[in-house]
Motif scaffolding. Structure first.
Motif: not given
Length: 790
Positions: A511-521
């Protein structure tokens, strides 16, 4: 339940009070039928007092030719007191047992069906005891005891002093319980002349009223009294059929025929004027339409022409409401306490303006929800709306305002594209905003503009008696398996214990990895929107609660530009004990910022929704201008009727949660729970395990009132597998299992809805255990006949 025959016209006779002449008038009705050479059945379910003075004896003497008139009394007591007291004394003396209300009505229903099968055309009159609220043998008001039979009613009014009031009160008591009142009759007393007032009163309300000449004074000599009484009936019911009751008799015949014709005509008329939700009309013909004549407790009383052709079988059949009427039912249909609550609020308020105003039902409801109910410990405000979908729209507006208030001013240019986080398969209603808070799917409209990101979630299911977690591909890859086994159901829902497990670490990293990527985008999310524990319309998906808990934790610990993402619990479906829990928050071990409640909230009677919010959410709308306020509402916001019904529902449901019936249901699940968790179901664990081993069933899962079966079919939501397999449940069969647990002991079918390859069944929170057991038998018998698929 809802007995109606082509060949047998039945009328139930209630009295506005005791000693109003019910038996005299019923005798006249029996005699009127007999003079037309029609067989007549007279039933007195309960009689108290001396046998020689019994009502059925009077009918036997004066009702007409004995070749035509059959009399019967089911329960006779010599003690001349109220039936409940006579029964209690007989029980104390060990002379007789006190039958339950269901046994009592079953006996009546069986006798009615017996009478219907003996004649090509006949009439029947069932005379009650005392007034409409006189107690039956169990002590229940007879107006409630007789209600499952739903028989057309004749009310005998009170012609004595005070009779105007008692007659109107009795009429309203019957009306509040939905009775069909075909006629009001009373004696034409020339001193009190109540009929002069009551005739226009009932005529204006479309109720037929007949005035009957009063009987002569009773003679001391038995033979003389018999003779003058017989002369009286001859004058009231002359052989030429032109007496004072001739128009009444024709009216009763017409009412019976008209009701039958109405039921037969409704499907075709509906198809020419109704647009149903979730129905493909190109596939529907009149024979597919279920006509619901009435509903009571867990059952519809339905008319289906294709299965009711015989004149000697009831044209109405009980049908178990297997979806709890789109998940709204809490304590069964037509509960008199909810009806009276609605009537009380309607009479006191009607509807009143709500902004900057308050009334007692709304305040009482809000205070309970915030301080004692699901908002306890975190919510500070209750916002009223009209249904779950709009309640969710309100929740989204709250979250969006909170989020944008905490965004730096230089990042607010993309506010129109702020999204939400959710789970695949979630569903929050059919209004545009609620749809936009879900992934693209079959419910979407042409305007659908999905505003968010949806995680695929782990699902809970039972297979071959084993509790398993099915993992989505991304998580399965990290685990090295797409399915893991759980030691017990209670372990699944002991979230606090599981937070430090290896699986929790995998969930957290994913979940952290997915949310971090979404925020980076550059993605921004105002809210995490969850259906806690169980996602309903998306396919009855029981989500691993650990995954939902960690998702809440990760979202709350992750912020972009200091903006705060709110957590919304959509408890419209799962809340208020649908899953055996008042609220899901304690199970997840985390409190939301906003939650939405509806459906069970008002016991399935009227629409109402509440959005609960924390103080921080509320303060986001405080400001110096009206534009900063929450500008949302509808004309019937916090309508007093809905609020009062909700208050009554909560009172009943909270009492049920402490009942012996719930304790027994919880106890049967204890052997399957290694830990002391409040995880249980009304459905029998042995039955659940048994069907989980069937080859046609991929998995099964249950909590509280919900039973969900995922069938072994790859079609998913567009599949017809569940509907096709269970369609035989819609057929009313006269087998022993189907006659257990239904009102009046009648054979019943099951009205159910499916979600593609998922079939689900739902009870009320007070469905009797024997009804659930009989339903389990019907489901089992259906499933075990399906050829093996694995």
């Amino acid at each position: 339940m809802g007995l109606l025959f082509k060949n047998l016209r039945i009328h139930q006779v209630f009295g506005a009070n005791t000693d109003v002449g019910k038996t005299i008038i019923t005798t006249a009705l029996v005699r009127a039928s007999a003079t037309r050479d029609t067989p007549v059945f007279y039933l007195k379910p309960v009689s108290t007092g001396a046998p020689e003075d019994a009502d059925d004896e009077h009918i036997h003497r004066h009702g007409g030719p004995r070749r035509l008139v059959t009399t019967r009394c089911l329960h006779r007591f010599s003690d001349p007191v109220s039936p409940h007291l006579a029964a209690a004394r007989a029980h104390q003396a060990k002379v007789a047992e006190i039958p339950s209300d269901s046994t009592f009505t079953k006996t009546i229903a069986n006798y009615i069906q017996e009478c219907a099968g003996t004649s090509a055309a006949a009439h029947m009159y069932i005379e009650t005891a005392g007034g409409v609220h006189s107690p039956t043998l169990s002590g229940t008001s007879q107006v409630d005891t007789y209600r499952p039979l739903f028989l057309p009613t004749i009310l005998v009014g009170d012609s004595k002093l005070g009779g105007i009031s008692t007659t109107i009160s009795a009429y309203e008591s019957l009306l509040l319980r939905g009775y069909i009142i075909d006629a009001v009759l009373l004696f034409g007393d020339e001193y009190y002349r109540n009929w002069e007032y009551l005739t226009p009163f009932f005529s204006e309300r479309g109720v037929h009223i007949s005035v009957v000449p009063p009987p002569p004074p009773r003679a001391a000599d038995v033979q003389t009294n018999t003779a003058i009484t017989d002369d009286y009936y001859t004058s009231v019911i002359p052989s030429d059929h032109r007496g004072p009751l001739s128009s009444l008799f024709e009216h009763l015949e017409h009412s019976h025929t008209r009701r039958l014709q109405e039921l037969i005509s409704m499907p075709k008329r509906a198809l020419s004027s109704i647009w149903w939700p979730f129905v493909q009309h190109s596939h529907i013909s009149p024979s597919d339409v279920t006509v619901i004549d009435s509903a009571y407790q867990d059952f519809f009383s339905t008319h289906k022409p294709a299965t009711t052709s015989s004149s000697t079988t009831s044209q109405l059949k009980p049908e178990f409401d297997g979806s709890a009427s789109w998940w709204t039912q809490a304590i069964g249909h037509a509960h008199p306490s909810l009806t009276l609550a609605a009537a009380s609020a309607s009479g006191r308020y009607g509807h009143v303006l709500f902004p900057q105003a308050i009334h007692s039902p709304a305040l009482k409801l809000a205070e309970w929800l915030v301080h004692e109910g699901p908002g306890k410990g975190w919510a500070s405000r209750a916002f009223f709306s009209d249904n779950g979908s709009t309640g969710m729209e309100v929740a989204l507006k709250m979250a969006l305002r909170k989020f944008t208030r905490t965004l730096p001013s230089n990042t607010q240019k993309n506010n129109k594209r702020i999204g939400v986080i959710g789970l695949k398969g979630n569903y929050h209603g059919d209004t545009i905003g609620a749809m936009d808070a879900c992934e693209e799917g079959v419910y979407s409209s042409e305007w659908h503009d999905a505003k968010g990101f949806w995680f695929e979630s782990p699902e809970i299911g039972i297979r071959d008696s084993l509790i398993q977690i099915d993992l989505p591909p991304a998580i399965a890859a990290a685990i090295g398996s797409n399915r893991i086994e759980a030691p017990s159901l209670s372990w699944i829902y002991d979230v606090a214990e599981r937070l430090n497990t290896p699986l929790a670490d995998v969930y957290r990293r994913h979940l952290r990895a997915a949310l971090d990527k979404l925020h980076q985008d550059g993605r921004q999310f105002a809210a995490l929107v969850l259906e806690p524990l169980l996602m309903g319309a998306g396919g009855m998906i029981f989500v691993d609660p650990l995954f939902q808990r960690i998702l809440v934790d990760v979202v709350r610990e992750t912020s972009v530009d200091g903006a705060q993402t709110s957590v919304i619990f959509d408890e419209v479906f799962v809340g208020l004990y649908r899953l055996g829990l008042q609220t899901t928050a304690p199970t997840l071990g985390v409190k939301p910022d906003i939650s939405v409640h509806a459906k069970i909230l008002t016991g399935g009677l009227v629409p109402l929704s509440i959005t609960l919010a924390s103080e921080q959410i509320f303060k986001s709308f405080l400001g110096s201008t009206k534009a900063e306020a929450l500008l949302h509402g509808h004309s019937y916001t916090a309508h007093p009727i809905g609020c009062e019904v909700a208050n009554q529902t909560i009172q009943i449901v909270e009492k049920l949660s402490q009942s012996e019936e719930w304790k027994i249901a919880r106890e049967q699940w204890k052997p399957l729970n290694a830990l002391e968790a409040n995880i249980w179901s009304f459905w029998d664990p042995n039955f659940v395990n048994a069907i989980s081993a069937l080859s046609t069933v991929d998995s099964v899962m249950t909590l509280g009132s919900v039973l969900a079966l995922k069938l072994d079919d790859a079609g998913g939501y567009v599949s017809h597998a569940a509907h096709d397999i269970f369609k035989t449940l819609k057929v009313n069969t006269e087998d022993e299992k189907s006659m257990t647990g239904a009102p009046g002991g009648l054979a019943y079918s099951v009205n159910f809805r499916t979600l593609g390859n998922v079939a689900y069944f739902m009870t009320s929170l007070n469905t009797p255990a024997d009804t659930i057991r009989s339903l389990e038998d019907k489901i089992w018998d259906t499933l075990k006949t399906i050829p093996a698929t694995r």
